[in-house]
Design a protein around this motif. Structure first.
Motif, PDB file in Angstrom:
ATOM      1  N   ASN A 124     -24.819 -22.229  -3.387  1.00  0.00           N
ATOM      2  CA  ASN A 124     -24.351 -21.557  -4.609  1.00  0.00           C
ATOM      3  C   ASN A 124     -25.558 -21.230  -5.485  1.00  0.00           C
ATOM      4  N   ALA A 125     -26.487 -20.491  -4.910  1.00  0.00           N
ATOM      5  CA  ALA A 125     -27.710 -20.148  -5.640  1.00  0.00           C
ATOM      6  C   ALA A 125     -27.384 -19.343  -6.892  1.00  0.00           C
ATOM      7  N   GLY A 126     -28.206 -19.507  -7.881  1.00  0.00           N
ATOM      8  CA  GLY A 126     -27.962 -18.844  -9.173  1.00  0.00           C
ATOM      9  C   GLY A 126     -28.944 -17.717  -9.388  1.00  0.00           C
ATOM     10  N   GLY A 127     -30.051 -18.031 -10.025  1.00  0.00           N
ATOM     11  CA  GLY A 127     -31.078 -17.026 -10.236  1.00  0.00           C
ATOM     12  C   GLY A 127     -31.085 -16.453 -11.628  1.00  0.00           C
ATOM     13  N   MET A 128     -31.943 -15.448 -11.771  1.00  0.00           N
ATOM     14  CA  MET A 128     -32.281 -14.937 -13.093  1.00  0.00           C
ATOM     15  C   MET A 128     -31.122 -14.230 -13.806  1.00  0.00           C
ATOM     16  N   ALA A 141     -27.958 -14.953 -13.662  1.00  0.00           N
ATOM     17  CA  ALA A 141     -26.736 -15.772 -13.765  1.00  0.00           C
ATOM     18  C   ALA A 141     -26.208 -15.819 -15.198  1.00  0.00           C
ATOM     19  N   VAL A 142     -27.093 -15.676 -16.182  1.00  0.00           N
ATOM     20  CA  VAL A 142     -26.653 -15.766 -17.580  1.00  0.00           C
ATOM     21  C   VAL A 142     -25.630 -14.679 -17.900  1.00  0.00           C
ATOM     22  N   LYS A 143     -25.743 -13.524 -17.245  1.00  0.00           N
ATOM     23  CA  LYS A 143     -24.769 -12.456 -17.484  1.00  0.00           C
ATOM     24  C   LYS A 143     -23.715 -12.376 -16.378  1.00  0.00           C
ATOM     25  N   TYR A 144     -24.184 -12.486 -15.132  1.00  0.00           N
ATOM     26  CA  TYR A 144     -23.285 -12.170 -14.021  1.00  0.00           C
ATOM     27  C   TYR A 144     -22.735 -13.385 -13.278  1.00  0.00           C
ATOM     28  N   GLY A 145     -23.208 -14.588 -13.614  1.00  0.00           N
ATOM     29  CA  GLY A 145     -22.726 -15.764 -12.897  1.00  0.00           C
ATOM     30  C   GLY A 145     -23.548 -16.025 -11.640  1.00  0.00           C
ATOM     31  N   THR A 146     -23.073 -16.950 -10.821  1.00  0.00           N
ATOM     32  CA  THR A 146     -23.834 -17.367  -9.641  1.00  0.00           C
ATOM     33  C   THR A 146     -23.228 -16.759  -8.367  1.00  0.00           C
ATOM     34  N   THR A 147     -23.803 -17.114  -7.236  1.00  0.00           N
ATOM     35  CA  THR A 147     -23.353 -16.556  -5.949  1.00  0.00           C
ATOM     36  C   THR A 147     -21.845 -16.737  -5.760  1.00  0.00           C
ATOM     37  N   ARG A 148     -21.345 -17.898  -6.181  1.00  0.00           N
ATOM     38  CA  ARG A 148     -19.910 -18.212  -6.026  1.00  0.00           C
ATOM     39  C   ARG A 148     -19.015 -17.088  -6.552  1.00  0.00           C
ATOM     40  N   ASP A 149     -19.443 -16.471  -7.642  1.00  0.00           N
ATOM     41  CA  ASP A 149     -18.626 -15.449  -8.290  1.00  0.00           C
ATOM     42  C   ASP A 149     -18.569 -14.150  -7.498  1.00  0.00           C
ATOM     43  N   TYR A 150     -19.353 -14.042  -6.433  1.00  0.00           N
ATOM     44  CA  TYR A 150     -19.427 -12.780  -5.685  1.00  0.00           C
ATOM     45  C   TYR A 150     -18.982 -12.918  -4.235  1.00  0.00           C
ATOM     46  N   VAL A 151     -18.447 -14.074  -3.872  1.00  0.00           N
ATOM     47  CA  VAL A 151     -17.939 -14.241  -2.509  1.00  0.00           C
ATOM     48  C   VAL A 151     -16.431 -13.999  -2.524  1.00  0.00           C
ATOM     49  N   LEU A 152     -16.030 -12.934  -1.845  1.00  0.00           N
ATOM     50  CA  LEU A 152     -14.594 -12.618  -1.786  1.00  0.00           C
ATOM     51  C   LEU A 152     -13.944 -13.295  -0.587  1.00  0.00           C
ATOM     52  N   ALA A 153     -14.650 -13.274   0.531  1.00  0.00           N
ATOM     53  CA  ALA A 153     -14.070 -13.832   1.763  1.00  0.00           C
ATOM     54  C   ALA A 153     -15.182 -14.241   2.708  1.00  0.00           C
ATOM     55  N   MET A 154     -14.831 -15.075   3.666  1.00  0.00           N
ATOM     56  CA  MET A 154     -15.836 -15.507   4.646  1.00  0.00           C
ATOM     57  C   MET A 154     -15.168 -15.898   5.962  1.00  0.00           C
ATOM     58  N   LYS A 155     -15.954 -15.760   7.021  1.00  0.00           N
ATOM     59  CA  LYS A 155     -15.514 -16.254   8.323  1.00  0.00           C
ATOM     60  C   LYS A 155     -16.372 -17.477   8.610  1.00  0.00           C
ATOM     61  N   VAL A 156     -15.735 -18.548   9.073  1.00  0.00           N
ATOM     62  CA  VAL A 156     -16.436 -19.824   9.214  1.00  0.00           C
ATOM     63  C   VAL A 156     -16.136 -20.430  10.585  1.00  0.00           C
ATOM     64  N   VAL A 157     -17.168 -21.007  11.201  1.00  0.00           N
ATOM     65  CA  VAL A 157     -16.947 -21.820  12.404  1.00  0.00           C
ATOM     66  C   VAL A 157     -16.841 -23.276  11.939  1.00  0.00           C
ATOM     67  N   LEU A 158     -15.727 -23.905  12.261  1.00  0.00           N
ATOM     68  CA  LEU A 158     -15.527 -25.300  11.857  1.00  0.00           C
ATOM     69  C   LEU A 158     -16.247 -26.234  12.843  1.00  0.00           C
ATOM     70  N   PRO A 159     -16.451 -27.493  12.446  1.00  0.00           N
ATOM     71  CA  PRO A 159     -17.171 -28.408  13.340  1.00  0.00           C
ATOM     72  C   PRO A 159     -16.545 -28.548  14.738  1.00  0.00           C
ATOM     73  N   ASN A 160     -15.227 -28.330  14.853  1.00  0.00           N
ATOM     74  CA  ASN A 160     -14.612 -28.436  16.187  1.00  0.00           C
ATOM     75  C   ASN A 160     -14.720 -27.148  16.987  1.00  0.00           C
ATOM     76  N   GLY A 161     -15.369 -26.127  16.393  1.00  0.00           N
ATOM     77  CA  GLY A 161     -15.556 -24.867  17.115  1.00  0.00           C
ATOM     78  C   GLY A 161     -14.543 -23.801  16.759  1.00  0.00           C
ATOM     79  N   ASP A 162     -13.477 -24.169  16.044  1.00  0.00           N
ATOM     80  CA  ASP A 162     -12.496 -23.146  15.642  1.00  0.00           C
ATOM     81  C   ASP A 162     -13.159 -22.137  14.718  1.00  0.00           C
ATOM     82  N   ILE A 163     -12.735 -20.863  14.866  1.00  0.00           N
ATOM     83  CA  ILE A 163     -13.226 -19.829  13.941  1.00  0.00           C
ATOM     84  C   ILE A 163     -12.072 -19.458  13.021  1.00  0.00           C
ATOM     85  N   THR A 164     -12.318 -19.521  11.713  1.00  0.00           N
ATOM     86  CA  THR A 164     -11.253 -19.210  10.764  1.00  0.00           C
ATOM     87  C   THR A 164     -11.815 -18.389   9.614  1.00  0.00           C
TER      88      THR A 164
END
Lengths: 473, 262
Positions: A152-156, A158-181
């Motif tokens: 959740n990197a922030g940067g310069m 962030a004071v106006k626009y927020g951090t990385t969290r505020d810009y993630v709409l969706a993601m594809k993730v591989v879980l530890p058991n190998g499932d993709i969701t």
């Protein structure tokens, strides 16, 4: 504590077969895989590296590793500052930098879909070519966006626009058991159950492996203006910040920095940018402020109002930076602080604490005084607009063992003070390996157990990035 | 001393320029326009000179709409006066015609300034065309002494000492005034304006003149640009990364020797 198995020759063959041509073993593994930008937290080489080409390879790897209890650590560009991508228990490193394609722009929905290994710099430039901006702007432009999401990197900005969290709409993730969701969606709001994507964001690769990201974009501002604001000392500079925030001038960036770090950075870049003496006064510290917008006249009016406020509050002068090359030079100086410190320092460590804005000045004075008492050189800069401070401990003379001892002592005092004044251990770099102890002390047993509970749901065998964040060794 | 600096507005040289595929000319429409870097060095050098020795600095430019903003920026960092020359006839030409027009404009600038200029400065080249001819041609048009690639000016009675930068070191020239110098990069950067200077400059009104206003007659042109060609794309480099730095260097040396680079 979990127990892990070592990789047998048979398992290595299985892994090689799962991703032909993309697996490094033994002597082929470069030393870079054993550390990030902060080797002071320890180094460790993995036994196997997967230079992943796609989600399917990662999924196949995770199935094998989960079944055999092999630790797995995900790595982007290795620019982290808390030892987060170091495989402290050995095993497998999954590197995402080859998954570096910008997959699709959906400008009607103000979004872009990318692979996790796209570098921040490349994404930012590509968006600008389309008249769009990806607002998060961490100092390290060669980090992967997947790494930015993981911390959740922030940067310069962030004071106006927020951090990385505020810009993630969706993601594809591989879980530890190998499932993709997939988590999240290309929508602007949701009340649809627990936010699993927000658990992944900032989890530093301990819950799942991000293999695709859909990010929110905004129309790029047409114009930016920066102000270099010199002060006699850091206390005067920082004490301006609450008044500045109250004036509602909507800065894109509001940074503070001491004279010493500017000198280091200018030496590193070989270019003098910031004034050191003005109107007969030596400059001891600076605020660096940026405004952005669509209209030059409106921006200049805001800059003028800001300047009046800053001069009334004790600034020596206010310099205007509005030409492209000068903007590049000014912000290159700001963005090179870490590299400049590294170039001049044999041993360093860093505290990325975040405190309430009204506490910044007092906390920095405390940090400096305590540093001197602990026998350490302290260099500080940070995001005055959001209270996120970067306090570096440096030494060119001490032996490593003595340095680590002094820094441990310093951190104990500093993090205790931060928590007592309402702050948190990390504003944007994460916990990784280096700050687990201080996170535990600041959050307490109940919160740490909740985190471990979440970790267990995602990763019951505790194979993903062991030794990090809330891991109980 | 009265100093006149001719400034060219150019596309931001920090941005890569490509050819417009339809027109076959450099596509600079979306690139910010800025003052040519060498012209800003000339202004900083002149501003420092008059701060130390007295005098005034005037900046003048030939350019389209929008050039007045550039001139206002220059007023904020040391220029006292600025003149803009804007005319469709100025849009075509080569280095010879540009120098000829500038030579004619000197008279108009002096009339507006109310005093003749002791020194006329140009950047040693512009960052867009990089021909490096205009300053020398201007001196020839005006039959004035000329020194190129100057990085320092010092007064010496009714003469000037110009320090020229060369590949080997420096050469000092003494010239009478008026003179024309072109300016290279001195050992410092142009200043940043403070807010007071910036806001005052934004309110400045830039006197603007057409060719007829300025009394500029048609300028002869000898060279025509036939076409532009983009340089070929560079091929991807070879990545050498061994476990030890010494091995990496040895491997790099081996390749360079094999390819007869060394």
């Amino acid at each position: 504590m979990a127990t892990y198995n070592t990789l047998t020759p048979e398992l290595i063959e299985q892994l090689k077969a799962a991703a032909p041509g993309h697996v490094l073993v033994g002597a082929d593994i470069n030393d870079d895989y054993s550390h990030d930008e902060m080797p002071i937290y320890g180094t460790k080489a993995p036994d196997v590296v997967l230079q992943a080409a796609n989600a399917e390879e990662i999924s196949a790897f995770m199935k094998i590793c989960n079944a055999n209890k092999i630790p797995v650590t995900t790595r982007g560009a290795g620019t982290g500052l808390v030892g987060g991508c170091v495989p402290v228990y050995g095993g497998v490193v999954i590197e995402t930098t080859k998954m570096n394609k910008i997959l699709e722009y959906d400008l009607e929905n103000f979004s872009v879909t990318i692979e996790p290994g796209v570098l921040l710099q490349d994404l930012a430039e590509d968006c600008l070519k389309r008249g769009m901006m990806y607002p998060p702007d961490p100092g390290e432009k060669l980090a992967t966006v997947g790494g930015n999401v993981s911390t959740n990197a922030g940067g310069m900005r962030a004071v106006k626009y927020g951090t990385t969290r505020d810009y993630v709409l969706a993601m594809k993730v591989v879980l530890p058991n190998g499932d993709i969701t997939s988590f999240g969606a290309k929508v602007s709001k949701t009340s649809s159950g627990y936010s699993l994507s927000n658990l992944i964001i900032g989890s530093e690769g301990t819950l799942g492996i991000i293999v695709e990201l859909t990010l929110k974009l905004i129309p790029a501002p047409k114009k930016t203006i920066s102000l270099i604001v010199p002060y006699e000392d850091l206390e005067s500079a920082i004490s301006t910040v609450p008044k500045f925030k109250m004036a509602n001038l909507d800065p894109q960036a509001l940074e503070f920095m001491e004279r010493e770090i500017i000198l280091s950075s200018e030496r590193y870049l070989g270019r003098e940018v910031f004034p050191k003496k003005l109107n007969g006064q030596d400059v001891g510290a600076y605020l660096l402020i940026t405004f952005d917008g669509q209209d030059e006249d409106e921006l200049m009016a805001r800059a003028e109002t800001a300047a009046e406020l800053l001069l009334d509050a004790g600034a020596i002068d206010v310099m205007v930076v509005d030409e492209p090359q000068k903007l590049r030079d000014t912000w290159a100086t700001r963005s090179s602080f870490l590299e400049a410190i590294e170039a001049e320092t044999k041993l360093l460590d860093e505290c990325d604490v975040v405190v309430p804005i009204k506490e910044i000045a007092r906390f920095l004075t405390f940090a400096k005084k305590t540093g001197e008492e602990c026998g350490l050189i302290i260099k500080s800069f940070g995001h005055a607009g959001d209270g996120n401070l970067h306090i570096y401990q440096c030494s060119n003379d001490l032996e490593k063992e003595e340095f680590v001892k002094r820094v441990d002592n310093y951190f104990e005092i500093l993090y205790k003070e931060a928590v007592e004044c309402g702050g948190l251990v990390s504003g944007e770099h994460g916990i990784g390996r280096g700050k687990v102890k201080y996170l535990t002390e600041s959050l307490g047993d109940v919160n740490m157990e909740l985190m471990r509970g979440i970790k267990n749901v995602f990763d019951p065998n505790l194979i993903l990035n062991p030794g990090k964040v809330c891991y109980q060794s | 001393m009265e100093i006149l600096i001719f400034v060219k507005q150019v596309p931001d040289d920090g941005i890569e320029v490509h050819l417009d595929p339809a027109a076959g000319t450099p596509d600079t429409a979306k690139i910010d326009k800025i003052a040519n870097a060498f012209d800003t060095y000339a202004l900083e050098l002149a501003a420092r000179y008059v701060e130390a020795n007295g005098g005034n600095v005037t900046v003048a430019a030939i350019g389209p709409d929008g050039t007045d903003s550039m001139l206002k920026n220059l007023i904020a960092v040391g220029a006292k006066k600025a003149y803009l020359f804007k005319d469709p006839s100025f849009e075509q030409g080569d280095e010879a015609s540009t120098a000829n027009r500038l030579a004619q404009l000197v008279k108009k600038c002096e009339a507006e300034n109310g005093a003749p200029y002791d020194l006329i400065l140009c950047g040693k080249e512009s960052t867009d065309e990089i021909s490096g001819q205009v300053g020398a041609r201007l001196a020839e048009e005006l039959s004035l002494p000329f020194v190129s690639s100057v990085i320092e000016i010092t007064p010496d009675g009714d003469k000037l000492i110009a320090k020229q930068e060369t590949d080997e070191g420096y050469i000092k020239f003494e010239t009478a005034m008026p003179a024309v110098y072109t300016i290279a990069k001195p050992g410092y950067d142009p200043r940043y304006p403070n807010i007071k200077a910036k806001m005052a400059a934004r309110k400045a009104v830039i006197p603007t003149f057409s060719a007829a206003d300025a009394g500029v007659s048609e300028a002869p042109c000898y060279v025509e640009c036939v076409s532009y060609t983009e340089p070929p794309k560079r091929e991807a480099g070879l990545k050498i990364q061994e476990k030890e730095v010494a091995d990496t260097v040895a491997k790099a040396m081996e390749i360079l020797i094999k390819d007869k680079v060394l």
